[in-house]
Design an enzyme around this catalytic site. Structure first.
Site, short mmCIF file in Angstrom:
data_model
loop_
_atom_site.label_atom_id
_atom_site.label_comp_id
_atom_site.label_asym_id
_atom_site.label_seq_id
_atom_site.Cartn_x
_atom_site.Cartn_y
_atom_site.Cartn_z
CG ASP A 62 -2.25 0.63 1.03
OD1 ASP A 62 -2.29 1.87 1.01
OD2 ASP A 62 -3.26 -0.09 0.87
CG ASP B 157 9.43 3.75 0.70
OD1 ASP B 157 8.97 3.68 -0.46
OD2 ASP B 157 9.34 4.77 1.40
CG ASP C 226 13.71 4.50 2.32
OD1 ASP C 226 12.82 3.87 2.93
OD2 ASP C 226 13.54 5.67 1.95
CG HIS D 94 -5.26 3.86 1.33
ND1 HIS D 94 -4.92 2.56 0.98
CD2 HIS D 94 -6.53 4.04 0.90
CE1 HIS D 94 -5.93 2.00 0.35
NE2 HIS D 94 -6.93 2.86 0.29
CG ASN E 182 -2.61 -3.02 22.69
OD1 ASN E 182 -3.82 -2.81 22.65
ND2 ASN E 182 -1.76 -2.46 21.84
CB ILE F 1 -9.00 -0.36 17.30
CG1 ILE F 1 -7.76 -0.34 16.40
CG2 ILE F 1 -9.64 1.03 17.38
CD1 ILE F 1 -8.06 -0.14 14.93
CE1 TYR G 33 -5.77 -7.91 -14.61
CE2 TYR G 33 -3.98 -8.35 -13.09
CZ TYR G 33 -4.53 -7.58 -14.10
OH TYR G 33 -3.85 -6.50 -14.59
CG ASP H 184 -14.00 -14.29 -4.71
OD1 ASP H 184 -14.42 -15.27 -5.34
OD2 ASP H 184 -12.93 -13.71 -4.99
CB SER I 114 -9.24 0.69 0.12
OG SER I 114 -8.75 0.89 -1.17
#
Length: 472
Positions: free
Chosen positions: A164, A205, A210, A232, A246, A250, A351, A380, A415
């Protein structure tokens, strides 16, 4: 195996999507013919992407016909641009002009620019406690994760690659679940594991080449005016595997699995096919079992070569058994359409590779998002994808991208839906490590809860049901 040195006669290349009229270079992806392993082109920069594909940045005078006739070359295509599926830019030119004028008069309204590539923190000490913002995650509650967690919250050995805009790897709720490359010694400047990447301790990245795949987001006001990445990848990563129990924020669908961070889409919201291919292959070659792919395009360019390079990369994932979760697409100008019949079906979701699970977006009332694509054969399953609450950059959490100056945009999109399914796949596979990817996909589709909105609009006819999945 053969190495071909190629010298091409002067001519003009006319190919849609390759380069602008003022550009001095054209950006191509070339598939080598069987028996050839390298390609040299005079005056061109050649980058090897895989055993058979190379990226060629060449002078515009090069002739496409000469390339296609060369015995070393099997296929030639543009290095197509790939982008985020969501764009929160204001389209109305009058509103954009008014905003631009306001910003020019009041530059202090913009937030301070974020710095790229912060240091990668060490893994934190374990913490315990209820996740205080979990009740805001309507999607998690709707798909039954609490009951699913009675079976497992995920195996820490299970790796999900988030391909992403990168991930805010400093985020308190993602940092504990970052994949750490055990074969790499941090910051020693050596490729310890010999995978071709130096100090790739949490991923890579491919935008800036990097080892710090940081999710560099645009200021929300600039996003309104110019578009671009609002954070995003960080939002997607939280849906997959924000740390659970924790005492912070969330929880993702699979709150104990690991997130491999891969960035190929930059701050402007765009990337290239070449960098997508490198991201996919990195994920496959470095241990990911599942990839979340919340990006794509409204179909391949009519009259231009198809994106065979990307298709081959997806096939590589299939050959290696790595599930490819894909966002089904956000329609034409925000209006969803049928990927089965439209002349520009969203890719890579449409695809025909079996390894793909294509995901539509649903709201809290089991309605298909107005922007969401569908397809009885090519999509799906559905999952939460409207006003989704998750992690955002700079230690934040939100279901809203921006709410200023009379313009409000929430985190909506296929997304946002795809990571729910990626997390569910990780959860199920953690409980059943003996299963094949075919088994995992069949279980996700077979356990779907039937809903009217997806009847005859998806393979499963329903939406993700983690409770049912974990007992499938």
């Amino acid at each position: 195996m053969k190495k071909m040195a190629l010298y091409v006669a002067s001519a003009i290349l006319a190919l849609s999507g390759v380069a602008s009229a003022n550009s001095q270079k054209q950006d191509l992806l070339i598939k080598l013919a069987p028996g050839f392993v390298e390609l040299e082109i005079q005056g061109a920069k050649v980058e090897k992407l895989s055993e058979s594909w190379v990226r060629v940045q060449a002078p515009r005078r090069m002739s496409l016909q000469s390339l296609e006739k060369n015995p070393a070359i099997e296929y030639v295509q543009p290095n197509y641009k790939i982008s985020l599926l969501e764009d929160y830019k204001i389209e109305d030119p009058l509103r954009r002009a008014a905003l631009a004028k306001m910003l020019s008069r009041n530059p202090q309204l913009r937030a301070a620019a974020r710095q790229d590539n912060p240091a990668i923190p060490d893994a934190p000490q374990p913490a315990t406690g209820a996740d205080p913002l979990f009740s805001k995650q309507w999607g998690m509650l709707d798909i039954g994760v609490v009951d699913g967690w009675k079976v497992t919250k995920g195996n820490p050995e299970m790796i999900v690659a988030v391909i992403d805009t990168g991930v805010d790897y400093t985020h308190e709720d993602l940092l504990p679940n970052l994949w750490r490359n055990a074969g790499e010694i941090p910051d020693n400047g050596i490729d310890d594991d010999g995978n071709g990447y130096i100090d790739d301790v949490i991923g890579w990245d491919f935008v800036t080449n990097d080892n710090k795949p940081y999710d560099l987001a645009v200021d929300s006001l600039d996003g309104l005016f110019k578009g671009g990445n609002p954070g995003h990848g960080t939002h997607c990563a939280g849906n997959v595997a924000a740390r659970g129990d924790n005492g912070k924020g969330i929880a993702g669908v699979a709150p104990n699995v690991k997130i491999m961070s891969l960035r190929f889409i930059g701050m402007t919201g765009g990337g290239t096919t070449a960098d997508a291919i490198k991201s996919i292959r990195y994920a496959v070659d470095n241990g990911a079992k599942i990839m979340n792919n919340s990006w794509g395009s409204e179909g391949e360019e009519p009259g231009a070569p198809e994106n065979q390079a990307l298709r081959d990369a997806v096939q590589y994932a299939q050959d290696k058994g790595v599930l490819f979760i894909a966002a089904a697409g956000n329609g034409h100008k925000g209006v969803g359409y049928d990927n089965d019949t439209d002349k520009l079906p969203a890719y890579p979701a449409s695809y025909d590779h079996d390894i793909i699970i294509s995901v539509a977006a649903l709201d809290s009332n089991d309605r298909l998002g107005s922007f969401s694509n569908w397809g009885q054969k090519s999509v799906d399953i559905g999952a939460p994808g409207v006003k989704v609450y998750s992690t955002t950059v700079a230690q934040s959490y939100s279901d809203t991208v921006i709410d200023k100056f009379g313009f409000k945009a929430t985190w909506d999109g296929t997304s946002m839906a795809a990571p729910h399914v990626a997390g569910a796949a990780a959860l199920y596979w953690s409980a059943h490590p003996e299963k094949s990817w075919q088994d995992v996909k069949a279980a996700i589709i077979g356990s779907a809860r039937k809903i009217n909105a997806l009847d005859r609009k998806s393979v499963s006819g329903g939406k993700l049901d983690v409770k049912a999945l974990m007992s499938y």
